[in-house]
Design a protein around this motif. Structure first.
Motif, PDB file in Angstrom:
ATOM      1  N   LEU A 211     -18.141-100.524 -25.877  1.00 35.24           N
ATOM      2  CA  LEU A 211     -17.390 -99.919 -24.998  1.00 35.24           C
ATOM      3  C   LEU A 211     -17.163-100.988 -23.833  1.00 35.24           C
ATOM      4  N   ILE A 212     -16.073-101.321 -23.486  1.00 35.69           N
ATOM      5  CA  ILE A 212     -16.161-102.435 -22.513  1.00 35.69           C
ATOM      6  C   ILE A 212     -15.884-101.692 -21.197  1.00 35.69           C
ATOM      7  N   SER A 213     -16.812-102.081 -20.241  1.00 32.79           N
ATOM      8  CA  SER A 213     -16.735-101.718 -18.812  1.00 32.79           C
ATOM      9  C   SER A 213     -16.796-100.223 -18.560  1.00 32.79           C
ATOM     10  N   VAL A 214     -17.822 -99.744 -18.910  1.00 32.24           N
ATOM     11  CA  VAL A 214     -18.034 -98.310 -18.577  1.00 32.24           C
ATOM     12  C   VAL A 214     -19.190 -98.436 -17.125  1.00 32.24           C
ATOM     13  N   ALA A 215     -19.019 -97.211 -16.292  1.00 33.60           N
ATOM     14  CA  ALA A 215     -19.498 -96.967 -15.087  1.00 33.60           C
ATOM     15  C   ALA A 215     -21.145 -97.132 -15.301  1.00 33.60           C
ATOM     16  N   ASP A 216     -21.678 -97.979 -14.739  1.00 32.92           N
ATOM     17  CA  ASP A 216     -23.260 -98.146 -14.847  1.00 32.92           C
ATOM     18  C   ASP A 216     -23.971 -96.920 -13.814  1.00 32.92           C
ATOM     19  N   ARG A 217     -24.046 -95.640 -14.380  1.00 37.17           N
ATOM     20  CA  ARG A 217     -24.534 -94.676 -13.388  1.00 37.17           C
ATOM     21  C   ARG A 217     -25.557 -93.591 -14.430  1.00 37.17           C
ATOM     22  N   PRO A 218     -26.284 -93.170 -13.680  1.00 35.07           N
ATOM     23  CA  PRO A 218     -27.366 -92.086 -14.386  1.00 35.07           C
ATOM     24  C   PRO A 218     -26.370 -91.101 -15.351  1.00 35.07           C
ATOM     25  N   GLY A 219     -26.834 -90.849 -16.239  1.00 37.00           N
ATOM     26  CA  GLY A 219     -26.312 -90.131 -17.477  1.00 37.00           C
ATOM     27  C   GLY A 219     -25.038 -90.562 -18.080  1.00 37.00           C
ATOM     28  N   ILE A 220     -25.092 -91.826 -18.001  1.00 40.19           N
ATOM     29  CA  ILE A 220     -23.791 -92.514 -18.862  1.00 40.19           C
ATOM     30  C   ILE A 220     -24.090 -92.395 -20.174  1.00 40.19           C
ATOM     31  N   ALA A 221     -25.335 -92.740 -20.571  1.00 41.66           N
ATOM     32  CA  ALA A 221     -25.562 -92.959 -22.078  1.00 41.66           C
ATOM     33  C   ALA A 221     -25.421 -91.589 -22.379  1.00 41.66           C
ATOM     34  N   ALA A 222     -26.065 -90.675 -21.932  1.00 42.31           N
ATOM     35  CA  ALA A 222     -25.921 -89.065 -22.377  1.00 42.31           C
ATOM     36  C   ALA A 222     -24.183 -88.695 -22.511  1.00 42.31           C
ATOM     37  N   ALA A 223     -23.638 -88.967 -21.754  1.00 41.05           N
ATOM     38  CA  ALA A 223     -22.042 -88.771 -21.713  1.00 41.05           C
ATOM     39  C   ALA A 223     -21.494 -89.599 -22.940  1.00 41.05           C
ATOM     40  N   ILE A 224     -21.913 -90.798 -23.385  1.00 43.19           N
ATOM     41  CA  ILE A 224     -21.462 -91.528 -24.499  1.00 43.19           C
ATOM     42  C   ILE A 224     -21.860 -90.682 -25.771  1.00 43.19           C
ATOM     43  N   PHE A 225     -23.046 -90.755 -25.886  1.00 39.20           N
ATOM     44  CA  PHE A 225     -23.917 -90.501 -27.086  1.00 39.20           C
ATOM     45  C   PHE A 225     -23.926 -88.718 -27.409  1.00 39.20           C
ATOM     46  N   GLY A 226     -23.776 -88.072 -26.293  1.00 38.18           N
ATOM     47  CA  GLY A 226     -23.728 -86.771 -26.703  1.00 38.18           C
ATOM     48  C   GLY A 226     -22.448 -86.231 -27.491  1.00 38.18           C
ATOM     49  N   PRO A 227     -21.490 -86.795 -27.104  1.00 35.80           N
ATOM     50  CA  PRO A 227     -20.046 -86.366 -27.838  1.00 35.80           C
ATOM     51  C   PRO A 227     -20.045 -87.134 -29.224  1.00 35.80           C
ATOM     52  N   LEU A 228     -20.597 -88.318 -29.256  1.00 38.24           N
ATOM     53  CA  LEU A 228     -21.120 -89.023 -30.758  1.00 38.24           C
ATOM     54  C   LEU A 228     -21.749 -88.129 -31.636  1.00 38.24           C
ATOM     55  N   SER A 229     -22.965 -87.561 -31.363  1.00 39.67           N
ATOM     56  CA  SER A 229     -23.619 -86.721 -31.934  1.00 39.67           C
ATOM     57  C   SER A 229     -23.014 -85.617 -32.301  1.00 39.67           C
ATOM     58  N   GLU A 230     -22.262 -84.792 -31.395  1.00 39.44           N
ATOM     59  CA  GLU A 230     -21.833 -83.769 -31.910  1.00 39.44           C
ATOM     60  C   GLU A 230     -20.668 -83.898 -32.733  1.00 39.44           C
ATOM     61  N   ALA A 231     -20.076 -85.116 -32.642  1.00 43.69           N
ATOM     62  CA  ALA A 231     -19.100 -85.384 -34.002  1.00 43.69           C
ATOM     63  C   ALA A 231     -19.615 -86.003 -35.173  1.00 43.69           C
ATOM     64  N   GLY A 232     -21.071 -85.800 -35.249  1.00 49.41           N
ATOM     65  CA  GLY A 232     -21.555 -86.178 -36.546  1.00 49.41           C
ATOM     66  C   GLY A 232     -21.673 -87.750 -36.610  1.00 49.41           C
ATOM     67  N   VAL A 233     -21.826 -88.423 -35.751  1.00 47.94           N
ATOM     68  CA  VAL A 233     -21.609 -89.964 -35.991  1.00 47.94           C
ATOM     69  C   VAL A 233     -23.180 -90.309 -35.787  1.00 47.94           C
TER      70      VAL A 233
END
Ligand code: ADP
Ligand code: ASP
Ligand code: MG
Length: 412
Positions: A270-292
């Motif tokens: 993912l190119i150029s995401v905001a570096d802020r607290p919670g960003i990893a959770a915001a990315i990997f949460g939906p991935l996990s829900e999608a079964g990735v």
């Protein structure tokens, strides 16, 4: 009568003749006094064909129907094996997963076995039946839908039956005569191991050595199942193959016991995401829900509050990952300028319990790859393994040069 579990993989039941040879091996164990549970895979190539039919019909398929379709290959071989044994005058019958029933979670296409009641099969053994043939790879969910256990899942069916029936051994018959220092298809210098620890086999399997499904090793370790991998083509011998056992049963641990590779990896950035607290959770949460299934992750150093995030996942989950990340973007949960999927990578890993006490393994691995001019894209380490992502075109070269560098040809 002691119960023995014998599992025959796809190449071992690839034709009626092969089913006949497998049945002869089963007959030998019956005459040796065992009650035998035979777990069969689909004929070689069958499951791939079924998966392809599903993908052609519906790329983002309903996983319940995927399971209904891809589980069918095993039903055919189970029935054929039963008929073959009956023709040899051996009392035998087949069971599909739901008939046993092999109770699983409802995570379609990667379900977990929860329980295998032994009554049905035990009653038949007590009535004089000698062989129960069970279709591997499949089970039934609480809601009564057919499930499958993930590719290579018949290994897990076999170990689960061995645990449930307290079998004397679980023999996995396949097209190689045991577990090797690396995939013998990649280098002829690969050497067969007489024994390998559960821990090392668990890593090798999860890192791509598809000779055993990862969950089968996990389960064998948990229930202390005596697990052996051997060839269905060689002449039967008492101590053939490789025994997967606890670390204590191995006298001398190797620094590196094996090299695994996986070509089914994709690197997503993912190119150029905001570096802020919670960003990893915001990315990997939906991935996990999608079964990735996300494996390696790197977050680059941020510049002006923006950063790149890279992760790896199985190639066949790229579509799902893209869909999940794009909808998270549409919903305003995350922001990125571009999502780049690189499916031309491979993961190469060195595994050994001796790494716990010996330093310098990573350095040697990196030096070896650099001497071959192979660029490392991502690195991940744990107590007994080091993995790297490299361009797929270097996969064979990387495995061969690491096999040489760690002197695996001389291993016993
Ligand atoms: P089956 O159809 O019997 O389940 P698989 O194809 O799933 O067989 O697994 C056997 C294959 O695993 C072998 O043909 C071999 O190419 C591959 N393999 C990968 N790594 C190893 C290893 N370290 N040792 C032995 N075989 C390996
Ligand atoms: N037939 C299934 C597969 O090819 C399960 C197995 O063979 O273990 O993945
Ligand atoms: Mg297999």
């Amino acid at each position: 009568m002691p119960v023995l579990v014998m599992k025959f993989g796809g190449t071992s039941v690839a034709s009626l003749d092969k089913i006949k040879s497998a049945a002869k091996r089963v007959a030998l164990e019956v005459s040796a006094g065992h009650s035998v549970i035979v777990i069969v895979s689909a004929m070689a190539g069958k499951t791939n064909e079924l998966v392809q039919w599903v993908n052609e019909t519906s790329p983002l398929y309903d996983a319940r129907e995927y399971d209904a379709i891809v589980s069918s290959g095993e039903n055919v071989t189970a029935g054929l094996m039963a008929l073959t044994l009956q023709e040899m005058d051996i009392p035998a019958r087949s069971w599909q997963g739901w008939q046993v029933p092999v109770k699983t979670s409802s995570a379609h296409s990667s379900a977990r076995i929860e329980e295998i009641p032994t009554e049905n099969i035990m009653t038949k053994f007590n009535e004089g039946m000698r062989v129960a043939i069970v279709a591997g790879f499949q089970g039934v969910s609480e809601t009564g839908r057919v499930t499958t256990l993930g590719r290579g899942g018949s290994d897990t069916t076999a170990v689960a039956f061995a645990a449930a029936f307290e079998a004397t051994r679980c023999d996995i018959y396949t097209d190689v005569d045991g577990i090797y220092t690396t995939d013998p298809r990649i280098t002829e210098k690969a050497r067969k191991l007489n024994k390998i620890s559960f821990e090392e086999m668990l890593e090798l399997a999860s890192l791509g050595a598809k000779v055993l499904q990862t969950r089968s090793v996990e389960m064998a370790m948990r229930f202390n199942v005596k697990l052996r991998v051997l060839s269905s083509f060689d002449n039967p011998e008492p101590n053939a193959g490789t025994l997967v056992c606890s670390e204590e049963e191995i006298m001398e641990s190797n620094v590196v016991s094996g090299i695994a590779h996986s070509r089914d990896e994709a690197k997503m950035t993912l190119i150029s995401v905001a570096d802020r607290p919670g960003i990893a959770a915001a990315i990997f949460g939906p991935l996990s829900e999608a079964g990735v299934n996300v494996d390696m992750i790197i977050q680059n150093i941020a510049e002006e509050g923006r950063t790149d995030m890279t992760f790896s996942c199985p190639t066949d989950q790229v579509l799902r990952a893209e869909k999940a990340l794009n909808s998270a973007k549409d919903e305003g949960e995350i922001n990125f300028t571009q999502l780049v999927a690189d499916t031309n990578v491979a993961k190469i890993s060195a595994v050994g319990i001796g790494m716990r006490s010996q330093s310098g393994v990573a350095a040697k691995m990196f030096r070896t790859l650099s001497n071959e001019g192979i660029n490392i894209k991502v690195i991940a380490t744990s107590e007994i393994k080091i993995s790297v992502l490299v361009d797929r075109k270097y996969m064979e070269l990387a495995v061969q040069s690491l096999h040489d560098a760690f002197d695996l040809e001389k291993i016993t």
